[in-house]
Design a protein around this motif. Structure first.
Motif, mmCIF file in Angstrom:
data_model
loop_
_atom_site.group_PDB
_atom_site.id
_atom_site.type_symbol
_atom_site.label_atom_id
_atom_site.label_comp_id
_atom_site.label_asym_id
_atom_site.label_seq_id
_atom_site.Cartn_x
_atom_site.Cartn_y
_atom_site.Cartn_z
ATOM 1 N N ASN A 673 -27.002 -42.880 -45.435
ATOM 2 C CA ASN A 673 -26.344 -42.604 -46.707
ATOM 3 C C ASN A 673 -26.695 -43.613 -47.795
ATOM 4 N N ASN A 674 -27.542 -44.578 -47.455
ATOM 5 C CA ASN A 674 -27.762 -45.687 -48.383
ATOM 6 C C ASN A 674 -29.244 -46.011 -48.513
ATOM 7 N N MET A 732 -19.688 -46.952 -40.748
ATOM 8 C CA MET A 732 -18.508 -46.198 -41.184
ATOM 9 C C MET A 732 -18.611 -44.732 -40.783
ATOM 10 N N ASP A 733 -17.464 -44.140 -40.559
ATOM 11 C CA ASP A 733 -17.337 -42.697 -40.403
ATOM 12 C C ASP A 733 -16.938 -42.150 -41.777
ATOM 13 N N TYR A 734 -17.865 -41.478 -42.446
ATOM 14 C CA TYR A 734 -17.629 -41.061 -43.834
ATOM 15 C C TYR A 734 -16.565 -39.969 -43.954
ATOM 16 N N LYS A 735 -16.179 -39.405 -42.832
ATOM 17 C CA LYS A 735 -15.120 -38.408 -42.877
ATOM 18 C C LYS A 735 -13.820 -39.012 -43.399
ATOM 19 N N TRP A 736 -13.637 -40.312 -43.118
ATOM 20 C CA TRP A 736 -12.391 -40.974 -43.504
ATOM 21 C C TRP A 736 -12.597 -42.006 -44.628
ATOM 22 N N ALA A 737 -13.822 -42.144 -45.089
ATOM 23 C CA ALA A 737 -14.144 -43.251 -45.997
ATOM 24 C C ALA A 737 -13.379 -43.184 -47.318
ATOM 25 N N LYS A 738 -13.354 -42.017 -47.932
ATOM 26 C CA LYS A 738 -12.748 -41.916 -49.262
ATOM 27 C C LYS A 738 -11.221 -41.887 -49.181
ATOM 28 N N GLU A 739 -10.705 -41.112 -48.248
ATOM 29 C CA GLU A 739 -9.250 -40.934 -48.165
ATOM 30 C C GLU A 739 -8.534 -42.247 -47.875
#
Length: 808
Positions: A673-674, A732-739
């Motif tokens: 992702n980066n 990181m697991d991006y599923k939870w990153a933003k929330e």
């Protein structure tokens, strides 16, 4: 994607050229009241002119001057109307004479830059492809950028690399109709020629291949009727070749000419060739002068002029052969390039020749690689043989003196240009008895106490950290993560350590510090060619480490000399390894040795900013928040503290097999992702070695009361023996990153852990400096210094970046 401060190519070029301007060798003004061509006056000094591109001297011919004057009297200073409507009265005569010269009609354009912009987008169809030589003139490369807007593949090869060209042809053959290779006939810096006969052979092997030559530097002094180098080789223009010539430079007037065999194509370009349609036409004076020049080209006089120049070129070559100057391309063109290696030597030499009364041109980055800086010398009809002899003698006399005064040698120059060096002695600053440089290949051979005293305070490169790096990368089975290690120590005659550093040698992605848009494009290409645009790099430090990769005792009187000794040694190693690049990183922006390093042939680039937290001891969140700015305190209270309750935080010295596989998966999520810093992906063995080392620990974040979901975040942290805590990698697991503001929580938990362990410093590394600053990180600008064998990769990526911007 993590945002970082990327280096700007324009800034780098500006810094290099600004330095040359300060040295008084660029952006000069001629002061003559009357120009004759033989001499030129600069800053009150009259000099013999060896910098013109008017090789036959026709710009000073009275017949051209009178024709221009008469055209102005008859027709005015300009004819302000597009040629699509009507051409002024002299155009028809000029076009007729050009056709007599070449035996084929021409399209006349305002200049070669506008000519390429008119011709290339019309000539190249949507189903075609383009391959450029990376030294083809900027005006050609600029025109080819327009093709990308139409989805036309535009590729680039290293200079005159026919093997690379053939590979590109094979790649494009099934995807495209015609494949156009675009090159100069005579290259403007080194004066070397396009390998036309070999290219003709390739067109027979691959009928799709067509050729486009910019021959503006081959005009007039070569070929029947002065039709140029390309026509001299071809004799007759085939259907699959296009040639652009000039009415400027050695033709003596102004404008450019376009030649192709296809009448329909000529009509199409003339009907709607961009600048041909919408730009003003050549001024009457230029057309009048061009007609007068064409008359000379059509007369026996052109042969006499060509032979006179050829005699002068041969005479200069003879004089040069009697010495041992590193002339880069020896041929019969009027362009000569004397290798200097470093800008400092070139500045010194130019000033010496200026004082002797000779004007020469500087050849510097980005026209050539920084380590291929040199002097361009051009001969013309204006030069007398006694002037040429005096120049050769002055060059022979001042060349060794310029080398001596700038810590340079002929050996270094020849190595930089890939020239033979067998008979030359290796002269190096390292031979000086007052300083000794030692090279080792493993940290095991370095004194642990000395290393930790001088180098071990930074990042993960204390003695144990270096041992970890060697275990992880020295024998790594993956060639993209396999490095050689070199350790350098400079001591004075008493054994006092003045300088320490370490370097690694391995593969880098050329776009490592490019913008994300470029890296995304390149990663698509790497799906079929994994090593596309990668280079063998000898670098201070390593791709895994950040921070101050060197120790220099700046108070020692021999400190600067110690730096030069190291630079000499690194250059020797660079050449011995035949590396593509030599990189010195990460220096602070205003370091004491900036000038010294750049003078030795490096150009400076901006690195991503470094983020460091000076971790003052605190026991409560309130005490921690007091150290933040008011704005950051607000961020801390709203974006971090409320989310901490959602996580269970576990610190582990060692992970079990399931946990390390999960941690590696999360690392790969971030990697995928980066593209802010585009390095090769680390293999599992790098993380397994972390698990074996007592200096590593893992901060794991799991969602509170969610027993089914494994931990969703991990920080891979190194505990430096000299009190620096280093969160080296993140997963990181991006599923939870933003929330749940996962990344910010990982940063804070890292600060919290370092505080609990009483580490006074956290090295947060690069990227995401905006987020780290809000948690109290100090942002430190960093620079690197680079040498490269050529500018190929930089130019490819620059065109990709321009392409992305044009599509936005």
């Amino acid at each position: 994607m993590a945002k970082i401060k990327h280096n700007n190519f324009i800034d780098t070029v500006d810094e290099v050229l600004s330095g040359a301007k300060k040295e008084g060798v660029l952006h000069l003004y001629a002061e003559n009241k009357i120009l004759t061509g033989r001499t030129i006056q600069i800053k009150g000094k009259e000099m013999f002119h060896f910098g013109t591109t008017g090789y036959l001297g026709l710009e000073q011919d009275d017949r051209l001057k009178e024709a221009a004057i008469q055209a102005i009297r008859n027709y005015g200073t300009q004819f302000p109307l597009s040629k699509s409507y009507i051409s002024h009265p002299l155009y028809s005569e000029l076009e007729s004479k050009i056709e007599q010269m070449y035996g084929i009609p021409a399209i006349v354009t305002k200049n070669s830059t506008l000519g390429h912009l008119a011709v290339i987008p019309t000539l190249i169809r949507d189903e075609d492809a383009v391959i450029m030589d990376h030294q083809v003139h900027w005006s050609v490369q600029n025109a080819c950028q327009l093709l990308k807007l139409r989805g036309i593949p535009v590729e680039m090869i290293r200079h005159s690399n026919l093997e690379m060209l053939e590979d590109k042809i094979k790649q494009l053959a099934t995807k495209c109709n015609l494949i156009w290779y675009i090159a100069d006939g005579v290259y403007s810096m080194f004066g070397d020629y396009a390998p036309i006969q070999e290219l003709l052979n390739l067109t027979k092997k691959y009928p799709q291949l067509h050729l486009y030559f910019d021959d503006v530097h081959g005009m007039s002094w070569k070929g029947e009727n002065g039709t140029g180098f390309v026509f001299d080789v071809l004799k007759e223009l085939p259907e699959n070749i296009v040639v652009v010539g000039t009415l400027s430079k050695t033709f003596g007037a102004s404008g450019a000419t376009f030649f192709c065999k296809n009448q329909k194509l000529r009509d199409k370009i003339k009907n709607f060739g961009g600048p041909l349609t919408f730009s003003a036409q050549l001024e009457p004076a230029s057309v009048g002068a061009a007609i007068a020049s064409a008359d000379i080209h059509l007369s026996p006089e052109i042969i006499i002029r060509q032979q006179d120049l050829a005699d002068k070129i041969a005479y200069f070559n003879q004089l040069l052969s009697e010495g041992n100057l590193p002339i880069i391309s020896k041929n019969d063109s009027p362009v000569f390039f004397l290798g200097m290696g470093t800008p400092l030597t070139a500045y010194n030499f130019v000033h010496r020749l200026f004082k002797e009364g000779f004007f020469l041109n500087l050849g510097i980055y980005p026209a050539v690689p920084i380590k291929n800086t040199g002097i361009r010398i051009t001969l013309s009809a204006h030069n007398h043989k006694q002037d040429i002899k005096a120049l050769a003698e002055a060059m022979e006399f001042h060349f060794p003196k310029a080398l001596e005064e700038t810590n340079n040698s002929e050996y270094k120059i020849r190595k930089a240009f890939g020239m033979p060096v067998e008979k030359l002695e290796v002269i190096s600053e390292t031979q000086m008895q007052e300083l000794i440089i030692e090279e080792k290949n493993t940290i095991a051979d370095m004194s642990k106490s000395d290393w930790n005293l001088w180098m071990g305070k930074e990042n993960i490169f204390d003695w144990e950290g270096m041992m970890y790096l060697e275990n992880s990368f020295k024998q790594n089975p993956d060639p993209t993560n396999q490095w050689d290690f070199y350790y350098y120590t400079v001591k004075d005659s008493l054994g006092t350590i003045l300088l320490m550093t370490f370097c690694t040698y391995g593969l880098w992605k050329d776009d490592m510090l490019a913008t994300e848009s470029v890296s995304i494009q390149l990663e698509e290409l790497r799906k079929t060619n994994p090593l596309y645009l990668t280079s063998k790099v000898l670098s201070m430090g390593s791709l895994f480490t950040e921070g101050k990769h060197y120790y220099i005792n700046q108070e020692h009187p021999l400190a600067e000399k110690a730096v030069k000794v190291l630079l000499d040694k690194l250059e020797e190693k660079y050449n011995a390894l035949n590396a593509d690049m030599l990189v010195l990183r990460d220096f602070e922006e205003d370091n004491k040795f900036d000038k010294t390093i750049q003078e030795q042939g490096y150009f400076k680039i901006n690195m991503p900013e470094s983020c460091v937290v000076e971790n003052k001891s605190w026991t409560t969140y309130e005490e921690y928040a007091k150290e933040l700015s008011p704005r950051s305190r607000k961020h801390f209270s709203k974006e971090i503290l409320p989310f901490e309750r959602h996580f269970d935080v576990v610190i582990k010295d060692k992970l079990d097999n399931t946990e390390i596989e999960r941690a590696y998966q999360l690392y790969n999520n971030v990697k995928n992702n980066n593209y802010a810093i585009n390095t090769f992906r680390y293999g599992m063995e790098v993380f397994e070695n972390m698990n074996k080392s007592p200096n590593w620990e893992f901060i794991l974040l799991a969602l509170h009361n969610d027993t089914e979901t494994p931990f969703v975040g991990v920080m891979f942290c190194y505990k430096n023996c000299n009190n620096t805590y280093v969160p080296e990698l993140v997963g990181m697991d991006y599923k939870w990153a933003k929330e749940y503001q996962l990344y910010r929580q990982l940063l804070f938990q890292t600060i919290k852990r370092a505080n609990a362990l009483q580490f006074p410093k956290i090295d947060f590394g690069v990227s995401a400096s905006f987020e780290k600053r809000k948690l109290g990180a100090k942002i430190i600008p960093k620079v690197a210094y680079i040498q490269a064998r050529d500018n190929y990769a930089m130019e490819v990526m620059n065109t990709m970046q321009n392409d992305f911007k044009s599509l936005k």
